[in-house]
Structure formats: structure tokens, C-alpha cells
Design a protein around this motif. Structure first.
Motif, PDB file in Angstrom:
ATOM      1  N   HIS A   1     -10.076  79.853 -13.674  1.00  0.00           N
ATOM      2  CA  HIS A   1     -11.245  79.064 -14.052  1.00  0.00           C
ATOM      3  C   HIS A   1     -11.135  78.595 -15.501  1.00  0.00           C
TER       4      HIS A   1
ATOM      5  N   HIS B   1      -1.643  72.439 -12.465  1.00  0.00           N
ATOM      6  CA  HIS B   1      -2.860  72.372 -11.661  1.00  0.00           C
ATOM      7  C   HIS B   1      -2.659  73.063 -10.312  1.00  0.00           C
TER       8      HIS B   1
ATOM      9  N   LYS C   1     -23.039  68.090   4.489  1.00  0.00           N
ATOM     10  CA  LYS C   1     -24.088  68.970   3.990  1.00  0.00           C
ATOM     11  C   LYS C   1     -24.841  69.629   5.148  1.00  0.00           C
TER      12      LYS C   1
ATOM     13  N   GLU D   1     -21.497  62.492   3.141  1.00  0.00           N
ATOM     14  CA  GLU D   1     -22.098  63.577   2.359  1.00  0.00           C
ATOM     15  C   GLU D   1     -23.148  64.324   3.177  1.00  0.00           C
TER      16      GLU D   1
ATOM     17  N   TYR E   1     -22.982  71.928   8.715  1.00  0.00           N
ATOM     18  CA  TYR E   1     -22.728  73.362   8.560  1.00  0.00           C
ATOM     19  C   TYR E   1     -23.996  74.169   8.855  1.00  0.00           C
ATOM     20  N   SER E   2     -25.126  73.708   8.324  1.00  0.00           N
ATOM     21  CA  SER E   2     -26.370  74.451   8.567  1.00  0.00           C
ATOM     22  C   SER E   2     -26.807  74.329  10.020  1.00  0.00           C
TER      23      SER E   2
ATOM     24  N   PHE F   1      -6.280  80.787  -7.599  1.00  0.00           N
ATOM     25  CA  PHE F   1      -7.615  80.817  -7.016  1.00  0.00           C
ATOM     26  C   PHE F   1      -7.552  81.242  -5.553  1.00  0.00           C
ATOM     27  N   GLU F   2      -6.640  80.558  -4.866  1.00  0.00           N
ATOM     28  CA  GLU F   2      -6.489  80.758  -3.437  1.00  0.00           C
ATOM     29  C   GLU F   2      -6.108  82.203  -3.141  1.00  0.00           C
TER      30      GLU F   2
ATOM     31  N   LEU G   1      -6.988  71.996 -19.254  1.00  0.00           N
ATOM     32  CA  LEU G   1      -6.106  71.152 -18.453  1.00  0.00           C
ATOM     33  C   LEU G   1      -6.768  69.801 -18.168  1.00  0.00           C
ATOM     34  N   THR G   2      -8.084  69.830 -17.977  1.00  0.00           N
ATOM     35  CA  THR G   2      -8.817  68.585 -17.747  1.00  0.00           C
ATOM     36  C   THR G   2      -8.631  67.644 -18.930  1.00  0.00           C
TER      37      THR G   2
ATOM     38  N   ALA H   1      -8.860  84.564  -3.350  1.00  0.00           N
ATOM     39  CA  ALA H   1      -9.717  84.440  -2.162  1.00  0.00           C
ATOM     40  C   ALA H   1      -9.076  85.138  -0.968  1.00  0.00           C
TER      41      ALA H   1
ATOM     42  N   LEU I   1     -11.282  83.428   2.386  1.00  0.00           N
ATOM     43  CA  LEU I   1     -10.842  82.093   2.774  1.00  0.00           C
ATOM     44  C   LEU I   1     -11.659  81.608   3.962  1.00  0.00           C
TER      45      LEU I   1
ATOM     46  N   ARG J   1      -8.804  75.658 -16.345  1.00  0.00           N
ATOM     47  CA  ARG J   1      -9.091  74.318 -15.843  1.00  0.00           C
ATOM     48  C   ARG J   1      -9.625  73.355 -16.899  1.00  0.00           C
ATOM     49  N   SER J   2     -10.482  73.856 -17.789  1.00  0.00           N
ATOM     50  CA  SER J   2     -11.094  72.943 -18.758  1.00  0.00           C
ATOM     51  C   SER J   2     -10.080  72.335 -19.722  1.00  0.00           C
TER      52      SER J   2
END
Lengths: 524, 138
Positions: free
Chosen positions: A154, A197, A412, A408, A415-416, A204-205, A160-161, A208, A214, A157-158
Motif C-alpha cells: 500500500h 507495479h 454495484k 457501474e 452482487y447484492s 497484495f495478491e 509510484l503514482t 490475500a 481471494l 503505491r503513492s
């Protein structure tokens, strides 16, 4: 400080043996040991579950328990209490086996030295304590490492951005013209930023994967699409290294049951890996076909003409943090890609392996299950109901009042909706089918329910109530209807599998009709 | 018609600067905020057409900013795009539920960011890396 006496539970039905055991403790100072004697396994289980026992001496032949079963029961009642088996000379093999079931040690009756017993007890307790401590430290270390990985990736990332932003700003000439040589160097920077990246993503993966977090949403998925996507995405990287990358998949492959994003990820890792270990003028080939040994599986193969690995390493390369350091000089990854890949394949019901020899290239093969509606709907069939039972197809349609469902909103809400539908079902009788349509003005959800028309109407009512109450509408339209399947009588000569296949064909027909009548693309 | 106004909320000065250069080149006016508090005051002051929001911020995270924006009549309808280093899996769904137009993970591809901004602003999409063409018209 005065030590508390060790609480020893003796589970033994032979009064003579118990007397002998008691005598062995007579040499010990008072207050060191406290013996509790029980005759039956059932009493021991209750006593152990209450807590307070430091160690158990267990006979494997009791009136209400015998052999390894007693060990398992004692272990289940109090997993943290060390266990010593008391056994006769003729049962030594069995006692040794008990040690694999969680016993710390065994003592052979008639051969126990009186002074040795208290010592054996103390050793067993100490060993057990050390083991528990080691396990705890290990768990804590793994947890710390995963949190650390997640935190580090985490934080990386900044910065690198910012690097990426300004490199592309320079490349695009937003800070003035650049010379061809400068452009070339900036492109090298950008390429390395992208590599960094992807390493961060791997970190990260992998955290998880370790945490079992995952998310995989299997559905009807096209392998050909995933291969085309992969070859497209990595073509540039291959060309830059002078490698020919191409796909040689058979035509008309059946869809598989997997998460499309995860299948792409698997292929990207494998092909990226192949490119990394293949020198200039080499080839990387992606193939797919139905597995000859098991027609329920599809096999994906990524073969390269690279440096290969020795056969005794082909299993180790899937281990976490494995690096082929002695195989190739120069650029290396983090050694996480294949590990992630293996987890993804196995969690989707497949296997992965490699065949290779040094200097002869490598073939990575992964299997994934072929999509079968008939297998998916199996829970809706009650075996005991011989000749057939009513099957109802419930369709829930999610659309938009504007007539168009944006990506979107679709992402969104679907899933629900799936989540709520799942709650309206009886999981052992009804099956919510995976996503079967891919785009269009509406999203469709299908439920195969083991019930008749009345039951179908009841499910519809439940679903409507749930959806009305919980779905945040935002201009959504939701409707639910059901249809009883016509041919659901099982022929006496038919096997259950044949019958399921027949019903599945029927359902597929209805699903296709529903999909095409609403102008939805079929997600094949 | 004047340029569209974009408020960039990010606590990293280099990231803000990079976005500013890129957005200016694409004819957007940029405004800045560095934390949850200043993002609200800045939003009221500049009345942006769009907000680019980081999630990890001092004095309350991006989710709090979204909530506060929703409570303000004049700001509730401003489209928000999240650009964050945080884990996609853990945050994307929550952000989309909170009503953001898009969730991009750092390091973000500028072409993608611009495409998402145009979409959120209801502007026609441009083909290929649009920032290259904009150069000529500066």
C-alpha cells in the motif's frame, strides 16, 4: 513460590493397574501430583471438557471405548491436554499409531519403572507446551508477515503514482519537447515502473491468498476469449524481446466454469513467466483442449522454448518465494506469480503442473472444469424420489427505468441481488445459477428450484419482499417470475445422471429463450 | 464556455502536482485539498464540477468526505472519482455503494483517469491517448 500440583487424569478400568500406577507416585513429594481416576471414556470426556486436567493417562481398552477411538475422543474433549497411552505389550503397534492421532507418548504396562513415570509425565507436558508455543509463534509470524506485506504494498503505491505521472507527463511532451534519446530513456523508466507495479500487485495478491480472501466468482466462461486477451496484452512485451507469442487453441472449445478475470490472471502469469525465461528468437505458445483422460476438464498449456528447469524442480517452482536464481541471470520477479497461479487454479477445481528439462523449454499445464449445467443443478434432485420431482425455473430480472443498465449500476447491484436471492433459497434443494448473460439492457438471475408451481410462487413472493426491502433502487426495475418445467418425469431405465442431463437441456432452452427475448448477450 | 473545475483531494503533494499538470493540459481548472476538512471548505469555495478523492487522508478518510458531501445540498450531486492506493477488493464495493462514479487504484494510468473524468462529466470520449493531441492546442 509453591507449585500447584499437576492434575493427572487416569482413565483405566483395571483396578490392579490403577493400584500399581498409584504406587509409582508414592515416591514423589506430597503436593506434586494429584490423581483422578475414572473407569469409563464417557466420564473422562465430561471431566476433560470441564478443564483443569494437566495430563491424561489413557487405557485404550475401556468398557465404552476401544482403540484409536478413545484417543480421538479424549483429544476432541480437550485438545490442549497432553495424552499418554497405557498399553499392553501386544498392542504396541496400535499405541505407536495413537501418537499420530495426537498422543504424546505411550507406556507399556508391566514395563514401567516406578521412578520413570512421574518423569515421563513431566516431559510429556513440557513437550506439549513447547509444541503449542511453537505453533502460536508461527501463526503470529505468518499473520504479521501478511499484514506487513499488505501495508508495504500500500505504502509503495503513492510514490509510484507520482513517478508514473511525471514520466508520462515528460513522455507526452507536456513539459516541452524531448529528444529521441530522452524518449528512449523515459520509456525504460516507464517499463520499470510498470514492472514494479505488477510486483506490488503480487504482494497484495499473495497476502490475500494467505488470508484466504481471494474472491472467485465462477461462471460460464470462454477460454478462447481469455487466451485472446492474454496474447493481446503480452504481445508487445514478447515482441520487444524478439519472441514469437501465439495461440494455438482448438476451435469450438466448450465453456468452462470459472471466474473469467481469474482465468485471465492465470494465463497472464503463465505467459509472462514464459516470456521472462525465453531468450530472443524463441517462441511461446498457448494451447487449450479437452483433457483426454477426463472429458469434464479442459487443459490449458503454455509452452516455451526457454531455459527450462530440471525435472526435480518442477514442483518446487509453485512454492511461495521460490526464485529460479540459478537458472537465469538478470531480471527476476518476487517468486509469487506461480504460487498465486496455483492457488487460483486449485480454488477453481483444477490442477497445475509443469514439465521441463534444462535447456529444453517448459510446458505449464492447468486444468479447469468444463461448464456443466447438469452438474450445477444436481442439488435440486432428491435421490430418494425415484421417478421424478417437479422442477421450477425462477427468473429475476434487473433493469433500469431509463431502459439502459450502466456497467457501474450493474456491477454495484448484481452482487447484492445475488446475495439476497441466495438467502431466499433452500440451499440443499434450490440452486442459484451462476451469471449466464453478459450485457444488455437487463441482468437476469436464474434459480432452479426443486418444487412445484405453488412452491415457485412462494419463492417469487419471498424474493419480491426481500428485493423491495433491501435493494437500494436508484431507478432500478426488478421483477420475478417462475415457470414449471414440462418434462421432468424420470424414465425407469434412465440413470439419475441421464435424467439430470435431460432436465439441464430443458433448463438451458428456457434460459436461452429468456435471454434472447430480452435482447441480452449470452455470456459464452 | 469556461473550463470545467476539478477538485483534487490527496495528501501527497507530488501526486496533486502530477494530476494538475495532466488536467491543465486537458483544459480543466484544478483546485486542491489535502485532508477531509479542507476538502469540504475548498469544495464550497470553488464549486467543482468533479472531485478526485483519495481514501487515506488525514483528519478523516475519503469515506467521511463522501458522507459529508452527501449531506450538503449544494455539493451532494458533484460526481466523485476515487483514486486510492487502498486494496480494491476491500474498498471498491463500499465506495461504489457510497455513490462514487469510479474507483481507480494507484498508480493510475492517466489515459484511463481522463477517460473516466470525461465519462463522469458527460463529455464525449476521445479516441486514443487524447492528451497527445491536446498539446497542439495549448
Amino acid at each position: 513460590m509453591k507449585e500447584k500440583p499437576l492434575q493427572v487424569l487416569v482413565v483405566e478400568d483395571n483396578a490392579g493397574d490403577v493400584r500399581l500406577l498409584r504406587e509409582m507416585f508414592s515416591g514423589e513429594k506430597r503436593g506434586r501430583f494429584e490423581l483422578t481416576h475414572l473407569l469409563r471414556m464417557s466420564e473422562a470426556e465430561i471431566h476433560l471438557a470441564k478443564g483443569g486436567v494437566d495430563i491424561t493417562l489413557l487405557d485404550m481398552g475401556l468398557p465404552d471405548g476401544h482403540g484409536l477411538d478413545t484417543v480421538r475422543r479424549a483429544h476432541a474433549a480437550a485438545p490442549d491436554v497432553p495424552l499418554i497411552i497405557l498399553t499392553g505389550l501386544d498392542d504396541e503397534a496400535l499405541a505407536a499409531e495413537a501418537m499420530t492421532q495426537g498422543a504424546q507418548d505411550y507406556l507399556i504396562k508391566g514395563q514401567i519403572e516406578s521412578r520413570a513415570l512421574p518423569r515421563a509425565l513431566r516431559h510429556a507436558i513440557e513437550r506439549h507446551r513447547m509444541q503449542a508455543e511453537t505453533d502460536l509463534i508461527r501463526t503470529q509470524q505468518m499473520q504479521f508477515k501478511d499484514e506487513f506485506l499488505s501495508h508495504v504494498s500500500h505504502e509503495l503505491r503513492s510514490p509510484l503514482t507520482a513517478v508514473r505521472q511525471f514520466v508520462t507527463i515528460l513522455l507526452d511532451g507536456l513539459a516541452g519537447e524531448i529528444r529521441p534519446e530522452q524518449r528512449q530513456y523515459l520509456e525504460i523508466v516507464l517499463r520499470n515502473v510498470k514492472q514494479l507495479h505488477s510486483m506490488i500487485n503480487d504482494l497484495f495478491e499473495v497476502s490475500a491468498v494467505q488470508a484466504g480472501k481471494l474472491r472467485i466468482e465462477p461462471q460460464r466462461t470462454s477460454v478462447s476469449d481469455a487466451i485472446a486477451y492474454t496474447v493481446n496484452t503480452l504481445q508487445e512485451a514478447a515482441t520487444a524481446k524478439g519472441i514469437t507469442l501465439f495461440s494455438d487453441a482448438e476451435c469450438g472449445l466448450p465453456p468452462i466454469y470459472a471466474d473469467p478475470a481469474r482465468v485471465r490472471q492465470i494465463l497472464i502469469i503463465l505467459v509472462d513467466n514464459a516470456i521472462k525465461f525465453t531468450p530472443a528468437n524463441g517462441t511461446v505458445k498457448v494451447q487449450a483442449r479437452i483433457l483426454e483422460e477426463d472429458p469434464n476438464l479442459l487443459i490449458l498449456e503454455v509452452s516455451d522454448s526457454g531455459c527450462g528447469v530440471s525435472p526435480n524442480m518442477t514442483e518446487r517452482i509453485f512454492e511461495r518465494l521460490f526464485q529460479a536464481s540459478d537458472l537465469v541471470a538478470g531480471r527476476k520477479g518476487l517468486g509469487l506469480g506461480l504460487y498465486i497461479c496455483k492457488d487460483l487454479v486449485m480454488r477453481q477445481g483444477g490442477q497445475i503442473w509443469a514439465n521441463s528439462a534444462p535447456g529444453q523449454g517448459a510446458i505449464f499445464s492447468a486444468t479447469l472444469p468444463i461448464f456443466s449445467l447438469s452438474k450445477l443443478i444436481a442439488p435440486a434432485f432428491r435421490k430418494e424420489q425415484g421417478t421424478g420431482n417437479p422442477i421450477t425455473l425462477v427468473v429475476t430480472e434487473m433493469g433500469s427505468q431509463t431502459g439502459w443498465l450502466s456497467d457501474e449500476v450493474r456491477a454495484k447491484q448484481s452482487y447484492s441481488v445475488r446475495d439476497l436471492l441466495q438467502r431466499c433459497l433452500y440451499p440443499d434443494l434450490d440452486v442459484l445459477l451462476p451469471k449466464l448473460s453478459s450485457a444488455g439492457a437487463v441482468e437476469l438471475f436464474f434459480i432452479v428450484a426443486s418444487t412445484d408451481g405453488i412452491g415457485g410462487a412462494a419463492i417469487c413472493k419471498r424474493i419480491r419482499e426481500q428485493l423491495d426491502e433491501h435493494i437500494h433502487r436508484e431507478g432500478l426495475t426488478l421483477s420475478t417470475s417462475y415457470r414449471l418445467l414440462e418434462t421432468v418425469i424420470r424414465n425407469e431405465r434412465e440413470s439419475m445422471e441421464e435424467f439430470q442431463e435431460k432436465v439441464a437441456t430443458n433448463i438451458q432452452k428456457l434460459v436461452n429463450e429468456a435471454i434472447s427475448s430480452r435482447g441480452v448477450e449470452n455470456g459464452q | 464556455m469556461g473550463n470545467k473545475k476539478i477538485l483534487i483531494v490527496d495528501d501527497d503533494p507530488d501526486v496533486r502536482h502530477g494530476m494538475q499538470v495532466r488536467l491543465k493540459a486537458n483544459h480543466y481548472d484544478t483546485f486542491f485539498a489535502v485532508d477531509a476538512v479542507s476538502s469540504m471548505s475548498e469544495a464550497r469555495k470553488c464549486e467543482p464540477d468533479l472531485i478526485i478523492l483519495d481514501l487515506g487522508l488525514p483528519a478523516g478518510d475519503g469515506f467521511i468526505v463522501m458522507e459529508r458531501l452527501k449531506q450538503m445540498h449544494s455539493l451532494a450531486l458533484i460526481p466523485v472519482i476515487v483514486v486510492s492506493a487502498r486494496d480494491v477488493r476491500a474498498n471498491q464495493e463500499r465506495a461504489l455503494k457510497a455513490g462514487v462514479k469510479a474507483f481507480l487504484q494507484k498508480p493510475v494510468d492517466d489515459a484511463e483517469l481522463l477517460a473516466v473524468i470525461r465519462k463522469a462529466l458527460g463529455e464525449p470520449a476521445k479516441r486514443e491517448r487524447p492528451e497527445c493531441y491536446d498539446l497542439g492546442s495549448i
